[in-house]
Design an enzyme around this catalytic site. Structure first.
Site, PDB file in Angstrom:
ATOM      1  N   GLU A 294       0.934   3.820   1.839  1.00 45.85           N
ATOM      2  CA  GLU A 294       1.401   4.208   3.180  1.00 45.85           C
ATOM      3  C   GLU A 294       2.546   3.318   3.656  1.00 45.85           C
ATOM      4  O   GLU A 294       3.486   3.803   4.301  1.00 45.85           O
ATOM      5  CB  GLU A 294       0.242   4.143   4.191  1.00 45.85           C
ATOM      6  CG  GLU A 294      -0.905   5.058   3.866  1.00 45.85           C
ATOM      7  CD  GLU A 294      -1.984   4.418   3.000  1.00 45.85           C
ATOM      8  OE1 GLU A 294      -3.104   4.955   2.987  1.00 45.85           O
ATOM      9  OE2 GLU A 294      -1.727   3.386   2.326  1.00 45.85           O
TER      10      GLU A 294
ATOM     11  N   HIS B 224       0.855  -1.188   0.000  1.00 46.73           N
ATOM     12  CA  HIS B 224       0.000   0.000   0.000  1.00 46.73           C
ATOM     13  C   HIS B 224       0.889   1.235   0.000  1.00 46.73           C
ATOM     14  O   HIS B 224       2.044   1.189   0.457  1.00 46.73           O
ATOM     15  CB  HIS B 224      -0.894   0.000   1.230  1.00 46.73           C
ATOM     16  CG  HIS B 224      -1.953  -1.060   1.201  1.00 46.73           C
ATOM     17  ND1 HIS B 224      -3.054  -0.999   2.016  1.00 46.73           N
ATOM     18  CD2 HIS B 224      -2.088  -2.186   0.463  1.00 46.73           C
ATOM     19  CE1 HIS B 224      -3.821  -2.045   1.777  1.00 46.73           C
ATOM     20  NE2 HIS B 224      -3.251  -2.794   0.847  1.00 46.73           N
TER      21      HIS B 224
ATOM     22  N   CYS C 129      -6.207   1.868   5.356  1.00 45.01           N
ATOM     23  CA  CYS C 129      -6.871   0.651   5.820  1.00 45.01           C
ATOM     24  C   CYS C 129      -6.392   0.345   7.241  1.00 45.01           C
ATOM     25  O   CYS C 129      -5.513   1.012   7.780  1.00 45.01           O
ATOM     26  CB  CYS C 129      -6.553  -0.509   4.880  1.00 45.01           C
ATOM     27  SG  CYS C 129      -4.844  -1.090   4.996  1.00 45.01           S
TER      28      CYS C 129
ATOM     29  N   CYS D  78      -2.556  -0.326   7.486  1.00 40.58           N
ATOM     30  CA  CYS D  78      -1.757   0.895   7.393  1.00 40.58           C
ATOM     31  C   CYS D  78      -1.956   1.776   8.622  1.00 40.58           C
ATOM     32  O   CYS D  78      -0.991   2.345   9.147  1.00 40.58           O
ATOM     33  CB  CYS D  78      -2.094   1.651   6.111  1.00 40.58           C
ATOM     34  SG  CYS D  78      -1.595   0.760   4.617  1.00 40.58           S
TER      35      CYS D  78
END
Length: 166
Positions: free
Chosen positions: A56, A54, A84, A87
């Site tokens: 992040e 992801h 999410c 993260c």
């Protein structure tokens, strides 16, 4: 701090992701009013997609690789999509002080969990969350992605349905 300026930089990361055929999420980390790390979503194309890379998580790895004396409590993350749960947890454990996001993740957003009900590692963390900065611009990117028949990632998901209905 100019929230729109930094969110625009995160949106540029998301645009780079979509240009590479990836899911349009980007982020930047800001410290002392300058960008020190960034990330864009990868791993959403091809036969072997993953749920680890992801934007992040990529930015967090880059932050750590700086090996600089940075007070993480003073770092602000700007993300085009609400982080999410994975993260959000990683950002809390890393002591990031503030999260600012553009578009809410109706399917997997983690920032609204009740931290006070989590185990001690998390419940003692203090993290500020600010939503809806340049929301429409992130929404446009996501709508374009979900409208493109070439993109199969999260096709027909709650996030796709929610996004396309706006």
């Amino acid at each position: 701090m100019d929230y729109e300026r930094f969110m625009t930089k995160a949106l540029q990361q998301a645009q780079a992701a979509v240009a590479a055929g990836e899911f349009p999420v980007g982020c930047v980390m800001v410290y002392e009013n300058r960008i020190i790390a960034s990330g864009a979503r990868v791993g959403t194309t091809g036969d072997c997609t993953n749920e680890i890379d992801h934007a992040e998580m990529i930015a967090l790895r880059r932050l750590i690789n700086l090996k600089a004396n940075i007070n993480h409590r003073e770092v602000t993350l700007f993300s085009t999509l609400e982080p999410c749960l994975m993260c959000f947890g990683a950002l809390m454990i890393s002591n990031i002080g503030k999260i600012i996001f553009a578009y809410e993740d109706a399917m997997g957003g983690g920032t609204q969990c009740d931290i006070t009900k989590l185990p001690p590692l998390y419940k003692k963390k203090q993290i500020s969350v600010i939503p809806n900065i340049l929301r429409q611009k992130s929404l446009q990117l996501l709508k374009a992605f979900f409208s493109n028949p070439e993109n199969n990632y999260l096709k027909d998901s709650l996030l796709a349905t929610y996004t396309l209905c706006q």
